[in-house]
Design an enzyme around this catalytic site. Structure first.
Site, PDB file in Angstrom:
ATOM      1  N   GLY A 288      -8.939 -14.733  -7.412  1.00  0.00           N
ATOM      2  CA  GLY A 288      -8.808 -16.402  -7.102  1.00  0.00           C
ATOM      3  C   GLY A 288      -7.726 -17.198  -7.722  1.00  0.00           C
TER       4      GLY A 288
ATOM      5  N   GLY B   8     -10.256  -0.262   4.462  1.00  0.00           N
ATOM      6  CA  GLY B   8     -10.665   0.846   4.115  1.00  0.00           C
ATOM      7  C   GLY B   8      -9.746   2.045   3.936  1.00  0.00           C
ATOM      8  CG  PHE B   9      -8.778   3.221   0.284  1.00  0.00           C
ATOM      9  CD1 PHE B   9      -8.402   1.957  -0.244  1.00  0.00           C
ATOM     10  CD2 PHE B   9      -9.469   3.968  -0.173  1.00  0.00           C
ATOM     11  CE1 PHE B   9      -9.043   1.476  -1.295  1.00  0.00           C
ATOM     12  CE2 PHE B   9     -10.060   3.895  -1.588  1.00  0.00           C
ATOM     13  CZ  PHE B   9      -9.984   2.658  -1.977  1.00  0.00           C
TER      14      PHE B   9
ATOM     15  N   GLY C  91      -9.770 -14.549  -3.050  1.00  0.00           N
ATOM     16  CA  GLY C  91      -9.199 -15.857  -3.144  1.00  0.00           C
ATOM     17  C   GLY C  91     -10.393 -16.804  -3.797  1.00  0.00           C
TER      18      GLY C  91
ATOM     19  CG  ASN D 107      -9.756  -6.079   2.651  1.00  0.00           C
ATOM     20  OD1 ASN D 107      -9.692  -5.139   2.808  1.00  0.00           O
ATOM     21  ND2 ASN D 107      -9.645  -6.707   1.513  1.00  0.00           N
TER      22      ASN D 107
ATOM     23  CG  ASN E 112      -9.814   1.126  -5.784  1.00  0.00           C
ATOM     24  OD1 ASN E 112     -10.813   0.446  -6.252  1.00  0.00           O
ATOM     25  ND2 ASN E 112      -9.141   0.658  -4.745  1.00  0.00           N
TER      26      ASN E 112
ATOM     27  CB  SER F  12     -12.091  -0.376  -2.344  1.00  0.00           C
ATOM     28  OG  SER F  12     -10.954  -1.033  -2.724  1.00  0.00           O
TER      29      SER F  12
ATOM     30  CG  ASN G 173     -13.493  -2.967   2.625  1.00  0.00           C
ATOM     31  OD1 ASN G 173     -14.461  -3.398   2.720  1.00  0.00           O
ATOM     32  ND2 ASN G 173     -12.414  -3.605   2.012  1.00  0.00           N
TER      33      ASN G 173
ATOM     34  CB  THR H 222     -12.692  -7.883  -2.531  1.00  0.00           C
ATOM     35  OG1 THR H 222     -12.837  -6.567  -2.185  1.00  0.00           O
ATOM     36  CG2 THR H 222     -11.278  -8.156  -2.260  1.00  0.00           C
TER      37      THR H 222
ATOM     38  CE  LYS I 291      -4.104  -1.966   2.186  1.00  0.00           C
ATOM     39  NZ  LYS I 291      -5.279  -1.445   1.328  1.00  0.00           N
TER      40      LYS I 291
HETATM   41  C1  LIG Z   1      -6.085  -7.649   2.369  1.00  0.00           C
HETATM   42  C2  LIG Z   1      -6.344  -6.994   1.271  1.00  0.00           C
HETATM   43  C3  LIG Z   1      -6.319  -5.536   0.930  1.00  0.00           C
HETATM   44  C4  LIG Z   1      -6.796  -5.071  -0.376  1.00  0.00           C
HETATM   45  N1  LIG Z   1      -6.554  -3.806  -0.699  1.00  0.00           N
HETATM   46  C5  LIG Z   1      -6.628  -3.334  -1.914  1.00  0.00           C
HETATM   47  C6  LIG Z   1      -6.387  -2.073  -2.270  1.00  0.00           C
HETATM   48  O1  LIG Z   1      -5.951  -1.350  -1.298  1.00  0.00           O
HETATM   49  N2  LIG Z   1      -6.685  -1.682  -3.449  1.00  0.00           N
HETATM   50  C7  LIG Z   1      -7.344  -2.460  -4.453  1.00  0.00           C
HETATM   51  O2  LIG Z   1      -7.605  -2.002  -5.547  1.00  0.00           O
HETATM   52  N3  LIG Z   1      -7.506  -3.832  -4.283  1.00  0.00           N
HETATM   53  C8  LIG Z   1      -7.255  -4.376  -3.003  1.00  0.00           C
HETATM   54  N4  LIG Z   1      -7.461  -5.643  -2.731  1.00  0.00           N
HETATM   55  C9  LIG Z   1      -7.913  -6.538  -3.658  1.00  0.00           C
HETATM   56  C10 LIG Z   1      -6.723  -7.125  -4.600  1.00  0.00           C
HETATM   57  O3  LIG Z   1      -6.221  -6.308  -5.171  1.00  0.00           O
HETATM   58  C11 LIG Z   1      -7.617  -8.022  -5.534  1.00  0.00           C
HETATM   59  O4  LIG Z   1      -8.340  -7.292  -6.562  1.00  0.00           O
HETATM   60  C12 LIG Z   1      -8.290  -8.966  -4.922  1.00  0.00           C
HETATM   61  O5  LIG Z   1      -7.985  -9.548  -3.702  1.00  0.00           O
HETATM   62  C13 LIG Z   1      -8.672 -10.374  -5.746  1.00  0.00           C
HETATM   63  O6  LIG Z   1      -7.516 -10.743  -5.877  1.00  0.00           O
HETATM   64  P1  LIG Z   1      -7.129 -12.157  -4.944  1.00  0.00           P
HETATM   65  O7  LIG Z   1      -8.049 -13.175  -5.205  1.00  0.00           O
HETATM   66  O8  LIG Z   1      -5.908 -12.743  -5.924  1.00  0.00           O
HETATM   67  O9  LIG Z   1      -6.838 -11.970  -3.810  1.00  0.00           O
HETATM   68  C14 LIG Z   1      -7.045  -5.940  -1.440  1.00  0.00           C
HETATM   69  C15 LIG Z   1      -7.052  -7.435  -1.220  1.00  0.00           C
HETATM   70  C16 LIG Z   1      -6.703  -7.929   0.056  1.00  0.00           C
HETATM   71  C17 LIG Z   1      -7.118  -9.288   0.329  1.00  0.00           C
END
Ligand SMILES: Cc1cc2nc3c(=O)[nH]c(=O)nc-3n(C[C@H](O)[C@H](O)[C@H](O)COP(=O)(O)O)c2cc1C
Length: 348
Positions: A288, A110-111, A259, A107, A167, A170, A172, A238, A62
Site C-alpha cells: 500500500g 500463480g508464478f 495496493g 492478481n 516466498n 503467495s 495463488n 497480498t 518475474k
Molecule cells: C501483479 C502482481 C504480481 C505479484 N507477484 C508476486 C510474486 O511473484 N512474488 C511475490 O512475492 N509477490 C508478488 N506480488 C506481491 C508484491 O510483491 C507485494 O508484496 C504486494 O503487491 C504488496 O505491495 P503493493 O501494495 O505495493 O503492491 C505481486 C503483486 C502484484 C500486484
C-alpha cells in the site's frame, strides 16, 4: 510523454499493459532520465549498501529482464522473481484485475515465469550494476514436494543474488502458505542455512510472509527466523481478505489484493514483528505504499527497507523520484540526518 504512455497503457488489459511496460522500460536508457539521490537516504543493511530504501517488490520483474532499468528510474534495490526452477504458465487468463477506484489490484497469476535457467542467464548478461538485486524464489506448482523444490531453487539461485527471499506466502499457488507452518518452515530454513554456511559468501536470506494470519503465527515464524539466523522478514504479500469498503467492480475476483486497501493490514503485521523482534531482525515493509509519508511510516514502525508495486502501475515511474524528494523533506523537517535514524522510532 510518459504521462500519455501511462494513459494508453492503463486502458489496456492489465497483463498486456504489463508486458508493454517491460518492453518500454528498455528504452529508458535512451531518455534523459534524471535520478534523484540524496545522502540522507543512503543506508547499509545486512552489509549491503542501498542508495535509498525503496525497492521494487517481487512480481514486477518475474524473469529478471528489466532490473537494471528499474535501478535507473530510481529504485534502491529490486527483488526479481518469483522464479521457479522450471518455467510454468501460471493460472488461466484473465488473472490480473485493476480496482481503479480503490487504488488496488487483484492478481491470481500463480508464478507465471520462464524458469531459473532463463532468469539466471538474464542476470549474467547484465552483470554491470551497482545496486542491490534480490532474488525471490518459489516452488513449481506441480513439484512433488514444495519443501524440496524450494531448497533446490535456493541452491541454484544463491550465487547470482545479493540476497535471496523465500516466498512462502503467495495466495495463488495452492498450499504454498502451508510452507509457513512450523515443521515445513524448519525443514526449509535448516537446509538453506546449512547450504549458506557451506558457501564462501554469506548472503542475507529473507522470508516473505502473508498478512492474513494471527499474532501467534507470526510469533512462531519469528522464533524460527531467530533460531536459524535468517536475516529478515518481508511483510507482506497480498491479502485474501476483502475490506468491506471496496467499491470497484472487480472487487469479488479471486486472488491476492494489493495496493491501498492492504496498507493498514500489512502495517499491523510490521508493527507486531517490530515490537516482538526488538530490532534484532531486519524487516522490509511492503503493502500500500503510495507516498513518501507511507514510506516514512513503515520505517518508523520498524522497517529498514520498503518495497512497492501497485502504486507504480497507477502513477508511473516518476513516482520513485517524487517519493525520494518528499522523503528527504520529511527527514529534514524532523531534524534527522539519515533515514536510518527513523527506523523503529514508533515501535519501541
Ligand atoms: C501483479 C502482481 C504480481 C505479484 N507477484 C508476486 C510474486 O511473484 N512474488 C511475490 O512475492 N509477490 C508478488 N506480488 C506481491 C508484491 O510483491 C507485494 O508484496 C504486494 O503487491 C504488496 O505491495 P503493493 O501494495 O505495493 O503492491 C505481486 C503483486 C502484484 C500486484
Amino acid at each position: 510523454m510518459i504521462n500519455s504512455f501511462l494513459n494508453i497503457v492503463q486502458k489496456l488489459e492489465p497483463e498486456l499493459a504489463h508486458s508493454l511496460t517491460l518492453k518500454s522500460l528498455k528504452f529508458i536508457k535512451f531518455m534523459n532520465w534524471k535520478d534523484f539521490n540524496h545522502p540522507s537516504l543512503n543506508l547499509k543493511i545486512c552489509n549491503l549498501n542501498f542508495d535509498n530504501p525503496i525497492g521494487m517488490a517481487a512480481g514486477f520483474d518475474k524473469n529478471a529482464e528489466v532490473f537494471r532499468e528499474l535501478f535507473q528510474i530510481g529504485f534502491g534495490f529490486v527483488e526479481a522473481g518469483t522464479v521457479t526452477k522450471l518455467s510454468q504458465f501460471g493460472n488461466p487468463k484473465p488473472r490480473v484485475f485493476r480496482l481503479k477506484e480503490d487504488n488496488a489490484i487483484i492478481n491470481r497469476l500463480g508464478f507465471n515465469n520462464k524458469g531459473a535457467d532463463n532468469f539466471l542467464n538474464n542476470i549474467s548478461k547484465n552483470k554491470s550494476y551497482s545496486k542491490v538485486l534480490g532474488i525471490n524464489i518459489g516452488p513449481n506448482k506441480n513439484s512433488d514436494s514444495f519443501v524440496k523444490d524450494i531448497i533446490e531453487t535456493f541452491k541454484i539461485t544463491y550465487s547470482s543474488a545479493d540476497y535471496v527471499t523465500v516466498n512462502i506466502s503467495s495466495p495463488n499457488t495452492e498450499s504454498l502458505r502451508n510452507m509457513q507452518q512450523n515443521e515445513n518452515l524448519i525443514n526449509i530454513l535448516k537446509e538453506i542455512t546449512s547450504y549458506r554456511s557451506s558457501e564462501t559468501t554469506q548472503k542475507p536470506i529473507m522470508i516473505k510472509v502473508d498478512p492474513d494470519n494471527t499474532e501467534a503465527h507470526y510469533g512462531m515464524i519469528l522464533n524460527n527466523v531467530k533460531k536459524f539466523n535468517i536475516d529478515g522478514i518481508i511483510t507482506t504479500n497480498t491479502t485474501l481478505n476483502r475490506a468491506n469498503d471496496l467499491i470497484s467492480k472487480n472487487k469479488r475476483e479471486d486472488g491476492g489484493l494489493s495496493g491501498l486497501p492492504l496498507k493498514d493490514t500489512s502495517n499491523n503485521v510490521l508493527k507486531f514483528l517490530s515490537k516482538e523482534s526488538n530490532g534484532e531482525v531486519v524487516l522490509i515493509g511492503v503493502g500500500g505504499i503510495e507516498t513518501a509519508k507511507d514510506v516514512y511510516d513503515k520505517i518508523k514502525f520498524g522497517a529498514s527497507l520498503v518495497q512497492l508495486y501497485t502504486s507504480m502501475t497507477i502513477h508511473g515511474p516518476g513516482l520513485i523520484n517524487t517519493i525520494k524528494k518528499d522523503l528527504v523533506r520529511l527527514l529534514a523537517s524532523d531534524g534527522l540526518n539519515n533515514i536510518k535514524d527513523a527506523i523503529g522510532v514508533e515501535s519501541r
